[in-house]
Design an enzyme around this catalytic site. Structure first.
Site, mmCIF file in Angstrom:
data_model
loop_
_atom_site.group_PDB
_atom_site.id
_atom_site.type_symbol
_atom_site.label_atom_id
_atom_site.label_comp_id
_atom_site.label_asym_id
_atom_site.label_seq_id
_atom_site.Cartn_x
_atom_site.Cartn_y
_atom_site.Cartn_z
ATOM 1 N N CYS A 85 1.034 -1.226 -0.097
ATOM 2 C CA CYS A 85 -0.047 0.151 0.327
ATOM 3 C C CYS A 85 0.654 1.112 0.003
ATOM 4 O O CYS A 85 2.460 1.438 0.311
ATOM 5 C CB CYS A 85 -1.034 -0.266 0.656
ATOM 6 N N ARG A 130 1.282 1.828 -5.746
ATOM 7 C CA ARG A 130 1.651 0.992 -4.912
ATOM 8 C C ARG A 130 0.269 0.261 -4.745
ATOM 9 O O ARG A 130 0.429 -1.159 -3.834
ATOM 10 C CB ARG A 130 1.997 1.853 -3.689
ATOM 11 N N TRP A 164 -3.826 -2.398 -1.084
ATOM 12 C CA TRP A 164 -3.632 -3.386 -2.242
ATOM 13 C C TRP A 164 -3.858 -3.871 -1.094
ATOM 14 O O TRP A 164 -3.201 -4.527 -0.609
ATOM 15 C CB TRP A 164 -2.066 -3.257 -2.818
ATOM 16 N N ASN A 203 0.318 -0.197 6.321
ATOM 17 C CA ASN A 203 1.381 -0.643 5.020
ATOM 18 C C ASN A 203 1.781 -2.125 5.627
ATOM 19 O O ASN A 203 2.744 -2.025 6.625
ATOM 20 C CB ASN A 203 2.215 -0.095 4.419
ATOM 21 N N GLY A 204 1.486 -3.531 5.057
ATOM 22 C CA GLY A 204 2.061 -4.691 5.801
ATOM 23 C C GLY A 204 0.678 -5.228 5.832
ATOM 24 O O GLY A 204 -0.214 -5.382 5.499
ATOM 25 N N GLU A 248 9.718 -12.583 -20.434
ATOM 26 C CA GLU A 248 9.664 -11.324 -19.858
ATOM 27 C C GLU A 248 8.184 -10.861 -20.975
ATOM 28 O O GLU A 248 7.743 -10.098 -20.996
ATOM 29 C CB GLU A 248 10.855 -10.778 -20.132
ATOM 30 N N LYS A 296 4.897 -9.230 -19.226
ATOM 31 C CA LYS A 296 4.572 -8.064 -19.844
ATOM 32 C C LYS A 296 3.078 -7.633 -20.049
ATOM 33 O O LYS A 296 2.828 -7.220 -20.156
ATOM 34 C CB LYS A 296 5.850 -7.380 -20.572
ATOM 35 N N GLU A 311 0.592 -9.085 -17.922
ATOM 36 C CA GLU A 311 0.593 -8.059 -16.937
ATOM 37 C C GLU A 311 -0.654 -7.417 -17.285
ATOM 38 O O GLU A 311 -1.294 -6.394 -16.789
ATOM 39 C CB GLU A 311 1.966 -7.131 -16.582
ATOM 40 N N HIS A 327 6.939 -30.071 -27.195
ATOM 41 C CA HIS A 327 6.654 -30.985 -25.859
ATOM 42 C C HIS A 327 6.354 -30.248 -25.422
ATOM 43 O O HIS A 327 5.773 -31.066 -24.316
ATOM 44 C CB HIS A 327 8.399 -31.409 -24.916
ATOM 45 N N LYS A 373 2.947 -2.276 -7.678
ATOM 46 C CA LYS A 373 4.004 -2.393 -7.761
ATOM 47 C C LYS A 373 5.500 -3.263 -7.181
ATOM 48 O O LYS A 373 6.147 -3.777 -7.999
ATOM 49 C CB LYS A 373 4.324 -0.356 -8.025
HETATM 50 O O1 M6R Z 1 10.895 -4.082 -7.193
HETATM 51 P P1 M6R Z 1 10.816 -5.630 -7.623
HETATM 52 O O2 M6R Z 1 12.543 -5.716 -8.718
HETATM 53 O O3 M6R Z 1 12.017 -6.267 -6.640
HETATM 54 O O4 M6R Z 1 9.861 -6.175 -7.664
HETATM 55 C C1 M6R Z 1 10.139 -8.174 -9.143
HETATM 56 C C2 M6R Z 1 8.637 -8.048 -9.207
HETATM 57 O O5 M6R Z 1 7.205 -7.844 -8.496
HETATM 58 C C3 M6R Z 1 8.328 -6.925 -10.763
HETATM 59 O O6 M6R Z 1 9.519 -7.637 -10.976
HETATM 60 C C4 M6R Z 1 6.965 -7.796 -11.316
HETATM 61 O O7 M6R Z 1 6.845 -9.156 -11.975
HETATM 62 C C5 M6R Z 1 6.778 -6.501 -12.317
HETATM 63 N N1 M6R Z 1 5.539 -6.263 -12.155
HETATM 64 C C6 M6R Z 1 7.219 -6.731 -13.441
HETATM 65 O O8 M6R Z 1 6.422 -6.647 -14.886
#
Ligand code: M6R
Length: 616
Positions: free
Chosen positions: A2, A27, A74, A100-101, A489, A493, A496, A512, A611
């Site tokens: 959060c 966040r 969040w 937050n936590g 990746e 992307k 996400e 496979h 994030k």
């Molecule tokens: O802040 P971090 O690099 O530790 O975050 C790791 C992942 O949460 C982050 O890379 C996530 O997969 C992204 N949303 C990817 O776009």
């Protein structure tokens, strides 16, 4: 995770807090809320949805105080409801809190508080925390003038298992905030006649560049004039005030439609910043100021372990291949969330690296602590100065790409690829890589920003392709060697931000299993480099074509593809193998971005995501 913001000063707190919350929304964006204090009274506004929605429905008059706290959520404990939104007020109306936590032992505390007559309006662990402070406050003798508020928070936190970044106001102590952290980031902003609190600097940068990065187990007591920091066991802490080196424009979207778009186009400059000052004078190797480990010790390492999550984990997979290829040292890569629980046998001379853009990902932090507990050195590659991971590491490398706000990582990811490539060079030059090999490698890395600039010119072509492919429900991303992690990746992307199902696979492994998915309805994105893998990748493409699968090929300039094999051809420059993953990432970033825009998705705030993930 959060976002939290606090303010004490002469201005109306709500306007400043809401502005800060907008900057922290990446966040978490399930709900937002603000409470301000006037005398012994709290004014509260909170609701589900975005900060903008809260602003629209909250007349400024409703929140008149000059002390306040705000939160963007969040959801963890309890669904996305107005009642579960923060701030929470204790049932005796004495305390307001943002958090937050995760409070892990909240259930037993709640049970206890119910027996003491405290009541609850929400399902959150945070309201439990708030009422526990109220309970301790009632019990705390009011002998030490002014410290009853602080001491009841301190006592409460000693009973808490889990993580927190909190800010608390007390009805009996107007113009005071007590805040604390353990496992969730919290920064104190020291302004001109005002103090602020935030989960990260972007929320306060418009008002001050002077910050104190609070450490785990520290509690700050703020008044309008001053602040003091102590620990959970009441020791005094001398604060260190740091200066933030970037400015407000860095955290604004500017002329772009989305932060993700801005950050994609910032990559040439970001890569330049990551490399700046990091090559030796003779141009044959890399140098890092903050590794805090001698060349002799580095030379003794017999195995590197890389640990991370998400995109950063993909960057580790590329680093693994480059270090093994150029430095000939074995590398293990683990998901941070798995590493802690696997208890793998480790060699005596192992060295750990964690990669984390935010430096706050709890799984990565916990894995790092586990490696340190076993007596190993851990170096961190991170973008956020002063973040928990950066601070707890024995040394490391800052990425220097400026704030990354878009939830989907772009410039931080390619910068991590670059740091990995530089480490392969650095370690390689300590071992078998020749001087001339080093010179050639450095030249290639220095050329990366220009190659990325050139590749970004593909944006209009990718926009058109995105229009033709946005309606598909499934997609495969296929690559070999260092382009396999880039395929992972690309798939991440797309998933996400567009919510299209996508999978990354090593191109040859596709036969496979995933080949069963192939039909006219499931296109594949292939990475096609020239060189030894070219013919092999073409064979895999033919297998797809034979099953009527559409093919989008991202091929380097010199690849001569059989006619009619691909449906879309995207040409990227030929480049050194340490640079290829960086350049090849650009088209997939652009493709997913434009597909998400085509589908009218909320690109910077995709559903269910945040994030950085500061809960396990
Ligand atoms: O802040 P971090 O690099 O530790 O975050 C790791 C992942 O949460 C982050 O890379 C996530 O997969 C992204 N949303 C990817 O776009």
């Amino acid at each position: 995770m959060c976002g939290i913001v606090g303010y004490i000063g002469k201005q109306k707190a709500s306007a400043i807090i809401l502005e800060g919350l907008k900057r922290l929304e990446y966040r978490g964006y399930d709900s937002a809320g603000v409470a301000t204090q006037q005398g012994d009274h709290f004014d509260l506004a909170k609701k589900i949805g975005r900060v903008e929605g809260l602003i629209k429905t909250t007349p400024a008059l409703k929140l008149p105080g000059t002390t306040g706290i705000g939160h963007t959520r969040w959801a963890t404990h309890g669904g996305v409801t107005d009642a579960n939104a923060h701030p929470h007020i204790s049932s005796d109306q004495k305390f307001a809190i943002i958090h937050n936590g995760v409070v892990e032992n909240y259930a037993s505390i709640k049970k206890f508080l119910l027996t003491k007559g405290y009541t609850f309006k929400s399902e959150t662990d945070t309201e439990v925390l708030c009422n526990l402070i109220a309970y301790h406050y009632q019990k705390e003798p009011a002998t030490k003038e002014g410290s009853r508020f602080l001491e009841s928070v301190r006592k409460t936190l000693r009973h808490i298992e889990g993580t927190y970044g909190i800010a608390v106001m007390c009805a009996d102590n107007p113009a005071e905030i007590v805040a604390a952290r353990k496992g969730s980031p919290l920064i104190l902003g020291v302004g001109d006649g005002e103090l602020m609190l935030a989960s990260d600097v972007s929320a306060i940068i418009s008002r001050t560049q002077n910050v104190v990065y609070l450490k785990d187990g520290e509690i700050v007591h703020m008044t309008a004039q001053n602040f003091s920091i102590t620990t959970l066991d009441s020791s005094d802490v001398s604060p260190v005030i740091d200066k933030i080196t970037w400015n407000i424009e860095d955290s604004e979207v500017g002329a772009f439609d989305h932060f993700m778009e801005k950050e994609i186009f910032e990559q040439p400059a970001a890569l330049e910043n990551t490399m700046r000052g990091r090559f030796s004078e003779d141009g044959s190797t890399a140098q890092f100021g903050g590794l805090n480990i001698t060349a002799i010790d580095f030379r003794q390492v017999d195995r590197f372990h890389f640990i991370a999550c998400g995109s950063a984990w993909h960057a580790c997979l590329v680093a693994e291949q480059l270090i093994e290829r150029f430095a000939r040292v074995p590398v293990e890569v683990d998901y941070a969330s798995e590493f802690r629980y696997r208890n793998i046998p480790l060699s005596k001379n192992a060295l750990f690296f964690t990669i984390s853009q935010s430096g706050e990902t709890i799984d990565t932090l916990a894995a790092m602590r586990e490696a340190k507990r076993k007596g190993y050195k851990v170096l961190a590659i991170s973008n956020v100065v002063g973040s928990s991971i950066a601070r707890e590491a024995d040394g490391g490398v800052y990425q220097h790409v400026g704030p990354e706000i878009g939830v989907a990582s772009t410039k931080a990811f390619t910068s991590q690829l670059l740091v990995g490539a530089m480490l392969a060079l650095y370690i390689g030059r300590m071992r078998d890589m020749s001087f001339s090999g080093g010179i050639e490698y450095v030249k290639a890395l220095k050329g990366a920003p220009d190659l990325v600039r050139e590749t970004l010119k593909l944006a209009p072509q990718l926009k058109e392709i995105a229009k033709r492919y946005a309606h598909y429900k499934d997609m495969l991303f296929l690559g070999r060697l260092t382009l396999f992690p880039v395929a992972l990746e690309g798939a991440l992307k797309l998933k996400e931000i567009s919510y299209i199902h996508a999978e990354g696979y090593p191109a040859a492994e596709m036969k496979h299993g995933p080949i069963a998915l192939i039909s006219e309805e499931c296109p594949s994105v292939f990475f096609v480099p020239s060189g030894e893998m070219f013919n092999k990748v073409v064979s895999s493409m033919q297998e797809i074509k034979a099953r009527k699968g559409k093919i989008i090929a991202i091929a380097t300039q010199n690849c001569e593809l059989p006619s009619g094999l691909v449906d879309e051809l995207i040409r990227i420059p030929e480049c050194h193998e340490a640079v290829l993953p960086i350049v090849a990432s650009i088209p997939v970033q652009l493709l997913s971005y434009y597909m998400a825009v085509e589908l009218k998705r909320d690109v910077d705030k995709p559903r269910n995501l945040a994030k950085s993930v500061t809960v396990e």
